[in-house]
Design an enzyme around this catalytic site. Structure first.
Site, short mmCIF file in Angstrom:
data_model
loop_
_atom_site.label_atom_id
_atom_site.label_comp_id
_atom_site.label_asym_id
_atom_site.label_seq_id
_atom_site.Cartn_x
_atom_site.Cartn_y
_atom_site.Cartn_z
CD GLU B 351 -2.82 1.13 2.61
OE1 GLU B 351 -2.54 0.36 3.39
OE2 GLU B 351 -3.83 1.82 2.74
CG HIS B 376 -4.61 -1.94 0.14
ND1 HIS B 376 -5.66 -1.21 -0.33
CD2 HIS B 376 -4.60 -1.79 1.61
CE1 HIS B 376 -6.14 -0.78 1.00
NE2 HIS B 376 -5.54 -1.06 2.22
CG ASP B 433 -9.01 -0.18 3.62
OD1 ASP B 433 -8.83 -1.02 4.74
OD2 ASP B 433 -8.15 0.65 3.25
CG ASP B 434 -10.50 1.80 6.70
OD1 ASP B 434 -10.59 1.18 7.53
OD2 ASP B 434 -9.60 2.22 6.02
#
Ligand SMILES: [Zn+2]
Ligand SMILES: [Zn+2]
Lengths: 505, 505
Positions: B351, B376, B433-434
């Site tokens: 990443e 990632h 992810d978030d």
């Protein structure tokens, strides 16, 4: 617990520890081998350096380490996610940059003849006599003439000298004038909004410059100066792309298009007399891709004529202009197929982010039409089957990283596909496209950005040397020409290495 | 000229024309074949669709064509070079988006448990009783307590209800408060200047959210709501990453870390009672990568404990946090090697944009440590030997495109390496992810951007279906679990297709 039992427990502990160590050693060895495998595959990775080169390389890599780490730890200071205009001046203070500038870089194989010169020199040319301007807020057209030009102008054709003298502050006038000759400004047009906006400005700049240098005497000066700038940046040979337009004289004479090819040839010969270690130029004839089949057929006829009259200079044919808004290559393929035995192609292709569109698929046409090299090939990375074919056919990729950034294909330079082309050892040559328009040095800026921002941190002198070698290998020169250029390059390279060592790096 | 001569001239012309036609046909065939070869190689490209699916696909591709062309011809209107925050709302009006939202998408395999919920819902949670705030211009820490918390605060711990009531305008107060819970704002922090700036803000948001949901009853509510949101977005199974922290009660009780794993388990079981077609969750234990070997050893011990106590839920272990500023995986490899027979790894890796640095080379360690998937893998594309190994070992890539854009790895989404992973048919799963931190839907936003902005214009329903299938195939479920999830997915998928046809698309 007796002595024997204790010692066998100890023995087992030792065996376990030594197994763990062996596992770790094996692990580290596998990691090293994988990384080494990638280094060997990368562009220049298998080149053997001499003792002297190794010495120079060691120093170069120390500088590179410092510069990359500086960006890594202080991204606010100078990092490659910024726009080129925001770091181009700072970049020039770098030791790696200065090293690259001194370094013989071989040839430039992708540059548009009208856009080789920066705005400062073009402003100087506007001091020539008899220059009329049609100047509005958006646009500047220029024309050399004894009397007021008989061309449409939304305001009034006025002598540039009158405009300049009427201004309160000449320095300020020239600074303002400069904006018509360059994309380089504080606002980064279209950088993350609209690729068409930056191309619109690009075409305006091109229009203004072309109107300035369509006057034969100015074109001669300008082209000589362009050769000078490239030579000063340690370029020894250039393949220019040009559409060949009609130059005019002050007395009203208008030359035919082929005259311009002759002009290039003569100016180059003059330049080579003064600089005998400059090897010359070749011409790739171009036509705007936003055109029709008949115009392309016409341009191919003109190409045949230039090839016949100036066989040593003629290299081939290409279609140019913003690829997204141009016509797909497929529309011209019947005509281009017909001419492919007579004329070598050097097509722009894949200068787009529109994956899977007809524009993107120009790459397939370029390869199937037998292109000798591909201009940009930015989108090639998204086409694995085509990329395999390109590698097998050894079709060189003419990569212009700063052009791709300024013209809004990529923002953070580290995302440029060149990183992957280099990693895979694809046949890459670096070039600069239109360095004058964004105020880049002829080749050093592109080399620096490619080497420090895009290539692996491990990439070293071997990559730089291989890039120079590639520019000779994939040129349109015949075998004799290549041999000659390579031998001049080798002498210059060795002298450069000696010089770097002699001046204590 | 006699008749015979004329007809033989005519004959030659005809032969030439028919040769030209044959050449052109051959040319077009070769182009079609090359493009077809790439389609077959691409992710989902060889999937066979049913009659019904073909019908739906036809309509889907009509919509996609309109949307892509709209961006292509009007880049000022909606194009993928803009920041996600600038098109996320507009995107939701798209027919393709609405299709993707309704579509069963299988599993989410890469999401951080504390960051699944958007700011609006988190603001609701700040209306809970007994909530104290330590609120400054830069930072917000929260704590549930009967009395003023005994924790350091640079201003004064104040009841959130008092702060809110003291404000003149509660809607405005909440709107301002929201900024502490999200990255989504008009200024695109660090987008082209400094990746560390956006990560700093990210870590602040994470700190605030964590302080809100460390209170056990709120964590229960929040996690239930998170499952609900993902379920509503047609996700059937989730693998959450969590560091397992200590939750507290209002009476001062502090639970041990394993308690949180039990909480996840119980909340999920409750949720599955209400929604029997939700298949469950698994847990990937995490530890911050900006840590030391002892902390990693501790976290591995905790992992072993969770694995023993909740074997059905435990999936494996990972290291998290901004990779550029964390410690390289190589530092932990001796400890991680020791545990690799007991614990499955699901490492974040690559990443980063810093090619050739130790951070970038985390990818080598991840693969050599036997990681089951890579989180990632953004930089993998620059490592051809490693990429071949990853393809051979069938290690899935957990790609989170919106995360990579918001967290400043890539600006124009069309430059995301996912395009190349898809083209090469790499084992990709899409995740988010978030999503809460940037206000994305649980999975639909990432799917849409991947499908319309990043994949080829030709990519169709086969790619979407294959992505859903991959999310099951590469999950940490055992064979029975996969079979069960796949059969539920298939039913939902067929019902979806029928429904799309029944509602006249
Ligand atoms: Zn060009
Ligand atoms: Zn993550």
């Amino acid at each position: 617990m007796n002595g024997l039992a204790i010692s066998s427990v100890l023995f087992l502990v030792l065996v376990e520890k030594s197994n763990a160590r062996a596992t770790l050693n094996n692990y580290n060895e596998r990691k090293t081998n994988l990384i080494e495998e990638e280094t060997l595959q990368s562009l220049g990775g298998s080149l053997r350096l001499t003792e002297k080169e190794l010495l120079v390389n060691e120093k170069l890599m120390q500088w590179k380490e410092i510069e990359v780490n500086n960006s890594f730890y202080n991204p606010q200071y100078f990092n490659y996610s910024k726009h080129y205009f925001d770091f181009k001046d700072e970049m020039k203070k770098s030791k790696v940059y200065q090293f690259i500038q001194r370094m013989p870089k071989g040839a430039v194989l992708h540059v548009h003849s009208s856009l080789m010169l920066g705005a400062n020199y073009l402003i100087e040319l506007t001091y020539e006599d008899h220059l009329y301007a049609c100047l509005t807020d958006d646009n500047l057209e220029l024309r050399f003439s004894h009397t007021e030009p008989q061309r449409p102008c939304s305001v009034k054709w006025t002598l540039m000298s009158d405009l300049r003298n009427a201004s309160e502050d000449i320095a300020q006038f020239d600074a303002k004038l400069k904006n018509y000759f360059t994309l380089d400004s504080d606002d980064h047009i279209g950088f993350h909004t609209d690729i068409n906006a930056v191309w619109k400005k690009f075409n305006q700049v091109y229009f203004t410059i072309k109107s300035l240098i369509s006057y034969r005497p100015v074109r001669e000066k300008a082209f000589y100066q362009a050769l000078q700038n490239f030579y000063n940046d340690n370029v020894m040979y250039i393949e220019i792309r040009s559409g060949l337009s009609s130059l005019y004289e002050l007395n009203g004479t208008v030359h035919d298009k082929i005259y311009m090819a002759t002009l290039y040839d003569e100016v180059t010969k003059l330049f080579m007399k003064v600089n005998p270690d400059f090897v010359g130029i070749k011409l790739i004839m171009t036509r705007a891709r936003a055109t029709n089949v008949d115009k392309v057929r016409e341009a191919l006829d003109l190409s045949r004529q230039v090839k016949q009259e100036l066989p040593a200079m003629f290299a081939g044919f290409d279609l140019v202009g913003q690829e997204d808004v141009g016509r797909p290559l497929a529309e011209f393929s019947p005509v281009l197929l017909e001419a492919q035995d007579e004329i070598n192609y050097y097509f722009h292709g894949g200068e787009t982010n529109w994956y899977g569109t007809p524009v993107d698929e120009n790459l397939f046409d370029a390869v199937l039409l037998g292109t000798k090299r591909i201009g940009h090939a930015y989108a090639l990375i998204k086409h694995p089957a085509l990329m395999t074919a390109v590698a097998e056919k050894d079709i060189a990729l003419e990569v212009n990283v700063i052009s791709n950034s300024v013209l809004s294909l990529v923002q953070d330079l580290r995302n440029h596909p060149l990183a992957i082309f280099l990693a895979r050892g694809m046949p890459v040559v670096l070039s600069s496209d239109d360095p004058g328009v964004w105020g880049a040095e002829p080749l050093s800026d592109d080399f620096y950005v490619a080497f420090v921002a895009i290539a692996s941190k491990h990439a070293d002198l071997r990559m730089l040397k291989q890039l120079a070698i590639n520019s000779i290998k994939y040129s349109a020169l015949d075998d004799n020409g290549k041999t000659r250029l390579f031998s001049i390059f080798e002498n210059k390279w060795n002298a450069f290495i000696d010089d770097v060592i002699a001046t204590r790096l």
